[in-house]
Enzyme design. Structure first.
Site, PDB file in Angstrom:
ATOM      1  CB  SER A   1      -0.955  -0.036   1.187  1.00 11.29           C
ATOM      2  OG  SER A   1      -1.911   0.967   1.052  1.00 11.29           O
ATOM      3  CG  HIS A   2       0.452   3.755   3.361  1.00 11.00           C
ATOM      4  ND1 HIS A   2      -0.417   2.732   3.631  1.00 11.00           N
ATOM      5  CD2 HIS A   2       1.089   4.030   4.510  1.00 11.00           C
ATOM      6  CE1 HIS A   2      -0.321   2.411   4.913  1.00 11.00           C
ATOM      7  NE2 HIS A   2       0.587   3.178   5.469  1.00 11.00           N
TER       8      HIS A   2
ATOM      9  CG  ASP B   1      -3.186  -0.502  -2.163  1.00 11.93           C
ATOM     10  OD1 ASP B   1      -2.989   0.649  -1.730  1.00 11.93           O
ATOM     11  OD2 ASP B   1      -3.874  -1.338  -1.549  1.00 11.93           O
TER      12      ASP B   1
ATOM     13  CE  LYS C   1      -7.482   2.206   2.577  1.00  8.81           C
ATOM     14  NZ  LYS C   1      -7.168   1.062   3.422  1.00  8.81           N
TER      15      LYS C   1
ATOM     16  CG  ASP D   1      -2.909   3.974  -1.300  1.00  6.26           C
ATOM     17  OD1 ASP D   1      -3.737   3.894  -2.233  1.00  6.26           O
ATOM     18  OD2 ASP D   1      -2.825   3.135  -0.397  1.00  6.26           O
TER      19      ASP D   1
ATOM     20  CG  ASP E   1      -6.344   0.931  -0.614  1.00  8.29           C
ATOM     21  OD1 ASP E   1      -5.405   1.756  -0.631  1.00  8.29           O
ATOM     22  OD2 ASP E   1      -6.340  -0.097   0.092  1.00  8.29           O
ATOM     23  NE  ARG E   2      -3.786   4.345   3.135  1.00  8.53           N
ATOM     24  CZ  ARG E   2      -3.217   4.557   4.297  1.00  8.53           C
ATOM     25  NH1 ARG E   2      -2.729   5.750   4.578  1.00  8.53           N
ATOM     26  NH2 ARG E   2      -3.098   3.600   5.190  1.00  8.53           N
TER      27      ARG E   2
HETATM   28  C1  VG1 Z   1      -3.390   2.020   8.428  1.00  9.67           C
HETATM   29  C2  VG1 Z   1      -4.581   2.927   8.624  1.00  9.67           C
HETATM   30  C3  VG1 Z   1      -5.867   2.140   8.501  1.00  9.67           C
HETATM   31  C4  VG1 Z   1      -5.889   1.422   7.126  1.00  9.67           C
HETATM   32  C5  VG1 Z   1      -4.646   0.585   6.970  1.00  9.67           C
HETATM   33  C6  VG1 Z   1      -4.559  -0.058   5.604  1.00  9.67           C
HETATM   34  O1  VG1 Z   1      -3.376   1.034   9.435  1.00  9.67           O
HETATM   35  O2  VG1 Z   1      -4.518   3.587   9.860  1.00  9.67           O
HETATM   36  O3  VG1 Z   1      -6.960   2.995   8.654  1.00  9.67           O
HETATM   37  O4  VG1 Z   1      -7.032   0.618   7.022  1.00  9.67           O
HETATM   38  O5  VG1 Z   1      -3.479   1.391   7.166  1.00  9.67           O
HETATM   39  O6  VG1 Z   1      -4.601   0.887   4.571  1.00  9.67           O
HETATM   40  P1  VG1 Z   1      -2.469   1.133  10.758  1.00  9.67           P
HETATM   41  O7  VG1 Z   1      -2.702  -0.153  11.484  1.00  9.67           O
HETATM   42  O8  VG1 Z   1      -1.062   1.335  10.305  1.00  9.67           O
HETATM   43  O9  VG1 Z   1      -2.958   2.332  11.497  1.00  9.67           O
HETATM   44  V1  VG1 Z   1      -3.731   0.603   3.163  1.00  9.67           V
HETATM   45  O10 VG1 Z   1      -4.148   1.788   2.033  1.00  9.67           O
HETATM   46  O11 VG1 Z   1      -2.188   0.663   3.767  1.00  9.67           O
HETATM   47  O12 VG1 Z   1      -4.176  -0.905   2.679  1.00  9.67           O
HETATM   48 CO    CO Z   2      -3.629   1.349   0.204  1.00 11.45          CO
END
Ligand code: VG1
Ligand code: CO
Length: 542
Positions: A111-112, A278, A375, A276, A280-281
């Site tokens: 992801s990010h 992938d 998302k 981001d 989804d953000r």
């Molecule tokens: C973070 C965010 C959470 C989100 C998750 C996955 O998790 O706070 O809201 O669902 O990333 O998003 P954490 O446990 O680091 O707070 V993604 O776009 O990284 O799949």
């Molecule tokens: Co993501």
């Protein structure tokens, strides 16, 4: 070509976090590491008809796809659909699983988190409904990974070409390389008023979408520039790169600074957005205004009647616990239920499947709806475009009008990254122990009304999920939440979520940092953050 069973020994650390298994790329490249986790997934799949496979294009994406294809064939998966070039955004994967009734999907992304040989890699497993595997499934996969003794793979078959659309066979498995954009783009066309948005974009309205050299480039170019007629150059950084051009593919005020600076400059376009790694953000900006994700969710809910896909009204809404209560006020006005879930999209799946909610979102730049089970970054941008086109207003006007009607929830998240794990755990542990005595205590003028550790009972499945963040509720409606991240790959990240409600319109125009200054000091008083972490400032403020 033959199926081989390769002897292996468990790795002890394959427990998925908030969203999939994320590790340093070098860890995933350890012989057997990816293979063990994938075998554990296959071992836990009840149905092996067909899966979708792809990723955000980060370093190691294509090597991992080759391995997974050979393992899928050796494990008797009937069919594997692969995004052309190995590209597939998380929301597009969810779309395809649902559209073709697949047994699940594997998405390669952290992801990010940054990519590259020194960066991170990740594997997410989605189930039949198109959503992230729920806790019970990820737990089963983890347990399996602890007892695994061998994995199955096809040997002697050479490289599988994933660069061209078409069908082939590997052992008994059908491999179909498909265009990763078209199904998703068609879904978007069915939800939004493309004609009206096209009219807006031709009327002189300008936008800039920063794909951050991650997965959404090809999707955004097709949707904004080709189908909606935005001028070329609307999408910037549109080519997915293995290292995201050396950037952190995280659409926020820190990592999408170029876009933010543009939106606060004299020649700013009318809408700025980013997504981001992938896809989804999403981050939404107007001329001189940043829309917090919590506010964005509330605005979408309040204006859903402008969008064809949601014109019949919302069944309910859901937000993760640390997300601000802005959407709660909209739900109250619309007389619909509002659910509060733990952090992570997997908790929205049951609510969506049971048709209890239509929209949901998280403070971490995640918004989505019943249309898929993830998302969805581009969906949120299209939703905004649809609202702006229908209401004929700018972003700032829409947001300020929203505050006048519902009041404003000033909101910030402070992240302290790369902390020593024991120190971070100790801070949370100390807070947990202090909970029973916190009521009525005053910190920097804020009196504590209630304090607890959030737990959640799934209204559909039952079952209690505990330990989901420390909540401090203050008199007057302010709130502070402390929790540790579940997506990092080194050290620990402490997240502090700060929120204060303001009804008086004249006070809405303050900067969040000014409106929340007193609360930040109260948080420090409660948790002794600076003293414990030996840090003066958070790493990232969003
Ligand atoms: C973070 C965010 C959470 C989100 C998750 C996955 O998790 O706070 O809201 O669902 O990333 O998003 P954490 O446990 O680091 O707070 V993604 O776009 O990284 O799949
Ligand atoms: Co993501």
């Amino acid at each position: 070509m033959q199926v081989k069973a390769i002897k292996t020994a468990p790795f002890k650390d394959q427990k998925p976090g908030t969203s999939g298994l994320r590790k340093k790329t070098s860890v995933f490249k350890t012989p057997g590491y990816l293979e063990n986790f994938i075998q554990s997934i296959f071992d836990c799949m009840k149905e092996k008809r067909a899966i979708v496979l792809g990723g955000d294009g980060r370093y190691y994406n294509n090597e991992a796809i080759q391995t997974i294809l050979k393992m899928a064939a050796a494990n008797g998966i009937g069919k594997v659909l692969v995004g052309k070039g190995g590209i597939l955004s998380t929301p597009a994967a969810s779309c395809v699983i649902r559209k073709y009734g697949l047994s699940g999907g594997i998405i390669l992304s952290a992801s990010h988190n940054p990519g590259g040989p020194e960066g991170d890699f990740g594997v997410k497993f989605n189930i039949q409904n198109g959503g992230p595997a729920p806790e019970a499934v990820t737990e089963a996969i983890f347990r399996r990974s602890l007892e695994i003794t061998e994995y199955k793979i096809i040997e002697g078959c050479g490289e599988i070409d994933i660069g061209k659309v078409g069908k082939s066979r590997l052992h008994q498995t059908e491999i179909e390389i498909f265009d990763p954009v078209s199904d998703y783009a068609a879904l978007m066309e069915g939800l939004f008023d493309f004609e009206r948005i096209n009219g807006l974009l031709r009327s002189g309205f300008s936008m800039r979408f920063d794909a951050m050299n991650a997965v959404t480039g090809p999707y955004a170019e097709e949707i904004f520039e080709r189908r909606l007629g935005a001028p070329s150059g609307t999408v910037i950084n549109g080519t997915p790169l293995p290292d995201f051009g050396g950037r952190h593919p995280d659409p926020n005020l820190t990592y999408a600074k170029g876009l933010v600076d543009l939106m606060f400059s004299p020649g700013a376009p009318d809408l700025g957005a980013a997504s981001d790694g992938d896809g989804d953000r999403n981050m939404i900006l107007g001329k001189g205004i940043f829309v917090t994700p919590s506010d964005s969710l509330a605005v979408l809910a309040a204006n859903a009647d402008t969008v064809p896909g949601y014109k019949d009204g919302l069944k309910g809404v859901a937000r993760s616990m640390p997300t601000s209560a802005a959407v709660d006020r909209v739900a109250e006005t619309l007389h619909i239920p509002c659910y509060e879930t733990p952090t992570g999209w997997k908790y929205f799946g049951n609510l969506l499947d049971a048709d209890l909610v239509t929209l949901c979102g998280e403070e971490s730049f995640g918004t989505g709806s019943i249309h898929i089970r993830e998302k969805d970054g581009l969906w949120a941008v299209l939703f905004w475009l649809n609202i702006l086109a229908t209401r004929n207003k700018g972003v700032a006007e829409v947001v300020q009008g929203h505050w006048r009607r519902f009041g404003r929830n000033f909101y910030q998240r402070h992240d302290y990254e790369d902390l020593d794990q024991d120190t971070a755990r100790l801070l949370i542990e100390r807070l947990r122990n202090a909970l029973p005595g916190l009521k009525n205590k005053v910190f920097n003028g804020y009196e504590i009304e209630a304090a607890d550790e959030f737990s959640y009972e799934d209204p559909v499945e039952g079952g209690l999920i505990t330990g989901q963040g420390i909540r401090i509720m203050l008199k007057g409606g302010a709130r502070i939440v402390f929790r540790l991240s579940g997506t990092g790959t080194s050290g620990a990240t402490l997240r502090i979520y700060l929120e204060r409600y303001e009804k008086v319109p004249d006070l809405h125009i303050q900067e969040p940092k000014d409106a929340l200054r007193g609360l930040v000091s109260a948080a420090d008083g409660i948790a002794r953050i600076k003293e414990t972490l030996k840090r003066d400032e958070p790493t990232v403020i969003t």
